[in-house]
Design an enzyme around this catalytic site. Structure first.
Site, PDB file in Angstrom:
ATOM      1  N   GLY A  48      20.850  30.339  79.085  1.00  0.00           N
ATOM      2  CA  GLY A  48      19.921  31.207  79.831  1.00  0.00           C
ATOM      3  C   GLY A  48      20.331  31.228  81.300  1.00  0.00           C
ATOM      4  O   GLY A  48      19.513  31.047  82.194  1.00  0.00           O
ATOM      5  N   SER A  50      21.827  33.638  83.270  1.00  0.00           N
ATOM      6  CA  SER A  50      22.172  34.878  83.979  1.00  0.00           C
ATOM      7  C   SER A  50      21.151  35.336  85.010  1.00  0.00           C
ATOM      8  O   SER A  50      21.474  36.169  85.864  1.00  0.00           O
ATOM      9  CB  SER A  50      22.400  36.000  82.960  1.00  0.00           C
ATOM     10  OG  SER A  50      21.283  36.117  82.107  1.00  0.00           O
ATOM     11  N   THR A  51      19.925  34.847  84.923  1.00  0.00           N
ATOM     12  CA  THR A  51      18.883  35.264  85.874  1.00  0.00           C
ATOM     13  C   THR A  51      17.945  34.083  86.124  1.00  0.00           C
ATOM     14  O   THR A  51      18.022  33.058  85.442  1.00  0.00           O
ATOM     15  CB  THR A  51      18.037  36.448  85.324  1.00  0.00           C
ATOM     16  OG1 THR A  51      17.524  36.083  84.040  1.00  0.00           O
ATOM     17  CG2 THR A  51      18.838  37.729  85.182  1.00  0.00           C
ATOM     18  N   TYR A  53      15.651  30.947  86.876  1.00  0.00           N
ATOM     19  CA  TYR A  53      15.909  29.520  87.063  1.00  0.00           C
ATOM     20  C   TYR A  53      17.249  29.073  86.485  1.00  0.00           C
ATOM     21  O   TYR A  53      17.887  28.163  87.010  1.00  0.00           O
ATOM     22  CB  TYR A  53      14.763  28.700  86.457  1.00  0.00           C
ATOM     23  CG  TYR A  53      13.614  28.532  87.422  1.00  0.00           C
ATOM     24  CD1 TYR A  53      13.833  27.981  88.686  1.00  0.00           C
ATOM     25  CD2 TYR A  53      12.322  28.921  87.096  1.00  0.00           C
ATOM     26  CE1 TYR A  53      12.800  27.829  89.588  1.00  0.00           C
ATOM     27  CE2 TYR A  53      11.274  28.769  87.998  1.00  0.00           C
ATOM     28  CZ  TYR A  53      11.524  28.213  89.245  1.00  0.00           C
ATOM     29  OH  TYR A  53      10.508  28.063  90.151  1.00  0.00           O
ATOM     30  N   TYR A 235      -2.074  31.000  80.367  1.00  0.00           N
ATOM     31  CA  TYR A 235      -0.802  30.246  80.376  1.00  0.00           C
ATOM     32  C   TYR A 235      -0.948  28.874  79.718  1.00  0.00           C
ATOM     33  O   TYR A 235      -0.672  28.714  78.539  1.00  0.00           O
ATOM     34  CB  TYR A 235      -0.212  30.145  81.802  1.00  0.00           C
ATOM     35  CG  TYR A 235       1.266  29.895  81.720  1.00  0.00           C
ATOM     36  CD1 TYR A 235       2.192  30.925  81.831  1.00  0.00           C
ATOM     37  CD2 TYR A 235       1.753  28.612  81.419  1.00  0.00           C
ATOM     38  CE1 TYR A 235       3.554  30.693  81.661  1.00  0.00           C
ATOM     39  CE2 TYR A 235       3.111  28.373  81.249  1.00  0.00           C
ATOM     40  CZ  TYR A 235       4.003  29.418  81.382  1.00  0.00           C
ATOM     41  OH  TYR A 235       5.340  29.197  81.199  1.00  0.00           O
TER      42      TYR A 235
HETATM   43  P1  NAD Z   1      14.444  34.856  83.170  1.00  0.00           P
HETATM   44  O1  NAD Z   1      13.869  35.990  82.405  1.00  0.00           O
HETATM   45  O2  NAD Z   1      14.834  35.089  84.586  1.00  0.00           O
HETATM   46  O3  NAD Z   1      15.767  34.290  82.420  1.00  0.00           O
HETATM   47  C1  NAD Z   1      15.849  34.169  81.041  1.00  0.00           C
HETATM   48  C2  NAD Z   1      17.279  33.876  80.631  1.00  0.00           C
HETATM   49  O4  NAD Z   1      17.298  33.730  79.199  1.00  0.00           O
HETATM   50  C3  NAD Z   1      18.301  34.970  80.965  1.00  0.00           C
HETATM   51  O5  NAD Z   1      19.524  34.370  81.314  1.00  0.00           O
HETATM   52  C4  NAD Z   1      18.476  35.708  79.625  1.00  0.00           C
HETATM   53  O6  NAD Z   1      19.727  36.352  79.455  1.00  0.00           O
HETATM   54  C5  NAD Z   1      18.360  34.523  78.679  1.00  0.00           C
HETATM   55  N1  NAD Z   1      18.022  34.901  77.303  1.00  0.00           N
HETATM   56  C6  NAD Z   1      16.885  35.477  76.823  1.00  0.00           C
HETATM   57  N2  NAD Z   1      16.959  35.605  75.486  1.00  0.00           N
HETATM   58  C7  NAD Z   1      18.160  35.095  75.116  1.00  0.00           C
HETATM   59  C8  NAD Z   1      18.815  34.923  73.876  1.00  0.00           C
HETATM   60  N3  NAD Z   1      18.267  35.284  72.723  1.00  0.00           N
HETATM   61  N4  NAD Z   1      20.065  34.385  73.880  1.00  0.00           N
HETATM   62  C9  NAD Z   1      20.666  34.001  75.040  1.00  0.00           C
HETATM   63  N5  NAD Z   1      20.063  34.106  76.242  1.00  0.00           N
HETATM   64  C10 NAD Z   1      18.837  34.647  76.278  1.00  0.00           C
HETATM   65  O7  NAD Z   1      13.421  33.656  83.016  1.00  0.00           O
HETATM   66  P2  NAD Z   1      12.901  32.473  83.977  1.00  0.00           P
HETATM   67  O8  NAD Z   1      11.621  32.896  84.593  1.00  0.00           O
HETATM   68  O9  NAD Z   1      14.008  31.951  84.834  1.00  0.00           O
HETATM   69  O10 NAD Z   1      12.513  31.392  82.861  1.00  0.00           O
HETATM   70  C11 NAD Z   1      13.376  30.340  82.473  1.00  0.00           C
HETATM   71  C12 NAD Z   1      12.531  29.124  82.116  1.00  0.00           C
HETATM   72  O11 NAD Z   1      11.796  28.698  83.273  1.00  0.00           O
HETATM   73  C13 NAD Z   1      11.465  29.398  81.020  1.00  0.00           C
HETATM   74  O12 NAD Z   1      11.348  28.275  80.194  1.00  0.00           O
HETATM   75  C14 NAD Z   1      10.187  29.579  81.846  1.00  0.00           C
HETATM   76  O13 NAD Z   1       9.021  29.276  81.107  1.00  0.00           O
HETATM   77  C15 NAD Z   1      10.441  28.549  82.941  1.00  0.00           C
HETATM   78  N6  NAD Z   1       9.596  28.724  84.151  1.00  0.00           N
HETATM   79  C16 NAD Z   1       9.515  29.936  84.783  1.00  0.00           C
HETATM   80  C17 NAD Z   1       8.674  30.075  85.901  1.00  0.00           C
HETATM   81  C18 NAD Z   1       8.540  31.396  86.621  1.00  0.00           C
HETATM   82  O14 NAD Z   1       7.619  31.533  87.460  1.00  0.00           O
HETATM   83  N7  NAD Z   1       9.398  32.350  86.375  1.00  0.00           N
HETATM   84  C19 NAD Z   1       7.963  28.961  86.381  1.00  0.00           C
HETATM   85  C20 NAD Z   1       8.111  27.732  85.737  1.00  0.00           C
HETATM   86  C21 NAD Z   1       8.925  27.627  84.613  1.00  0.00           C
END
Ligand code: NAD
Length: 395
Positions: A48, A50-51, A53, A235
């Site tokens: 994960g 590419s974007t 965290y 949530y």
């Molecule tokens: P995001 O949407 O920015 O990134 C998701 C990543 O997952 C991308 O790289 C995407 O290409 C990849 N992905 C999705 N489906 C896929 C698949 N089937 N195969 C391969 N790659 C796949 O998400 P984010 O907000 O950075 O979330 C990442 C983690 O951080 C999650 O567990 C989320 O719960 C957690 N988190 C997010 C926040 C927030 O505010 N955004 C806060 C705390 C925790």
């Protein structure tokens, strides 16, 4: 072509290659302006990557720790005149920047939940990297096909127990609306746990371990969110919260399985930030706009890259090698967000936000800017009037 943002609800269907590249560069510059992390990873796999965290974790691994990185993601390249997704452009930019510093950086685009992609990653690691000492698991996905049964599960964002009404921000109309979310069924809960819980994280670690590709003392980290009471029904106490409970179960199971090689699984509870995943959660965008205003005013505002820089330097790889954990055994990167002065201010502002007071009480403009930046728009130094080729590829 000239590429403009085309926003449809909580997604933008276009992305700007130069803007995404500039975003990645800004994050790299931020990391380089901080001290290097001395005892950080040398070979990191980011699932994960590419974007959000995951991208920030990869940038810190590469540019603060000088790690070789393998990134796994699910993105769309540019085809038939359509732009690629931002994660595609980000990953191309990251690979270019890492290689320019003599670092190995490789990518696998495909479904991380599948056995095929795990096999590809194992092959790539075995041939080019050697043993992995950090696995970051940062997927946010709407669906998952179980590789063992072939069954596909869809995750939902629903309250549990009863329907739930609350206000939310309609970013298109800049209005505060009220919405009622239907209570989840048992099947919704089960499906969300299947997608966003810890099962796939366990499968990745198991596969790497069985292939003999985990280094002694390796770490693996996944990301969690808890947030304030105002978001709990949707949530922490909702379907996604159940998945996060399962992620914590998986953390303990993985840690146990890694004991023979002195490895450890960790969960970091991160701050609420603007990402493609968070902008899709009803009500959370209103909380984020309020939070951002307060944290920008009172101090301590961070985005993904600041959070991940602090996670690596002050938690995962401290010079004394200790990792501070809370009572539940979790790393708390949401410490500043959850400070009483910040949350008291949120609680005071929340009921007062109406369509008329959005500008005064929230950071609506800042939120919109950050949202567009996810897609490479509004980035300083980028000429948006210039003709750009949407087709950008890996070496
Ligand atoms: P995001 O949407 O920015 O990134 C998701 C990543 O997952 C991308 O790289 C995407 O290409 C990849 N992905 C999705 N489906 C896929 C698949 N089937 N195969 C391969 N790659 C796949 O998400 P984010 O907000 O950075 O979330 C990442 C983690 O951080 C999650 O567990 C989320 O719960 C957690 N988190 C997010 C926040 C927030 O505010 N955004 C806060 C705390 C925790």
């Amino acid at each position: 072509m000239i590429i403009r943002p085309k926003v449809r609800g909580f997604v933008c269907v276009t992305a700007h290659p130069k803007g995404c590249e500039a975003n990645v560069k800004e994050q790299i510059d931020y990391v380089k302006s901080n001290p290097a992390v001395e005892n950080g990873p040398k070979n990191a796999l980011v699932v994960g990557s590419s974007t959000g965290y995951g991208l920030a974790s990869r940038i810190v691994s590469a540019f603060a720790c000088h790690a070789n990185t393998l990134g796994v993601f699910f993105e769309r390249p540019s085809e038939r005149g359509r732009t690629a997704t931002p994660g595609w452009y980000n990953s191309v930019a990251l690979e270019k920047a890492a290689k320019a510093e003599g670092l190995y950086a490789s990518n696998i685009n495909g479904d991380a939940f599948s056995q095929e992609i795990k096999d590809q990653a194992i092959e790539r690691i075995r041939s080019n990297m050697g043993k992995i000492d950090l696995v970051v698991y940062s997927l946010a996905a709407p669906r998952r096909t179980d590789p063992k049964t072939g069954e596909t599960y869809r995750s939902t964002l629903k309250p549990i127990g009863s329907d739930y009404s609350n206000k939310y921000l309609d970013t298109d109309k800049k209005t505060i609306q009220e919405a009622t979310l239907e209570a989840a069924t048992d099947e919704d809960i089960h499906n969300t746990v299947k997608v966003m819980g810890g099962e796939d994280w366990e499968l990745w670690i198991q596969a790497l371990k069985e292939a003999g590709l985990l280094a002694d003392g390796c770490k693996t980290v996944a990301y969690d969110y808890i947030g304030p009471q105002v978001t709990w029904p949707i949530y922490k106490d909702g379907t996604i919260g159940r998945a996060k409970i399962d992620l914590r179960r998986a953390k303990d199971a993985i840690s146990e399985s890694l004991q023979p090689i002195g490895g450890q699984a960790l969960i970091s509870v991160n701050k609420a930030v603007v990402t493609q995943a968070s902008s899709a959660i009803p009500g959370v965008n209103l909380y984020i706009t309020i939070l951002f205003k307060i944290m920008k005013d009172l101090g301590g505002h961070e985005g993904c890259i600041e959070q991940m820089t602090r996670l690596f330097a002050d938690r995962l790889y401290r010079p004394d090698r200790s990792i501070p954990l809370d009572d539940l055994g979790l790393i708390r990167m949401d410490d500043w967000e959850m400070e009483a002065k910040i949350q008291d201010a949120v609680t005071e502002v929340w009921p007062k936000v109406t369509t008329e007071t959005v500008d005064e009480l929230t950071d609506f403009d800042g939120y919109q800017e950050e949202f567009l930046r996810l897609f490479g728009f509004g980035v300083k130094g980028v000429d948006y009037e210039a003709d750009v080729d949407p087709v950008v590829d890996f070496d």
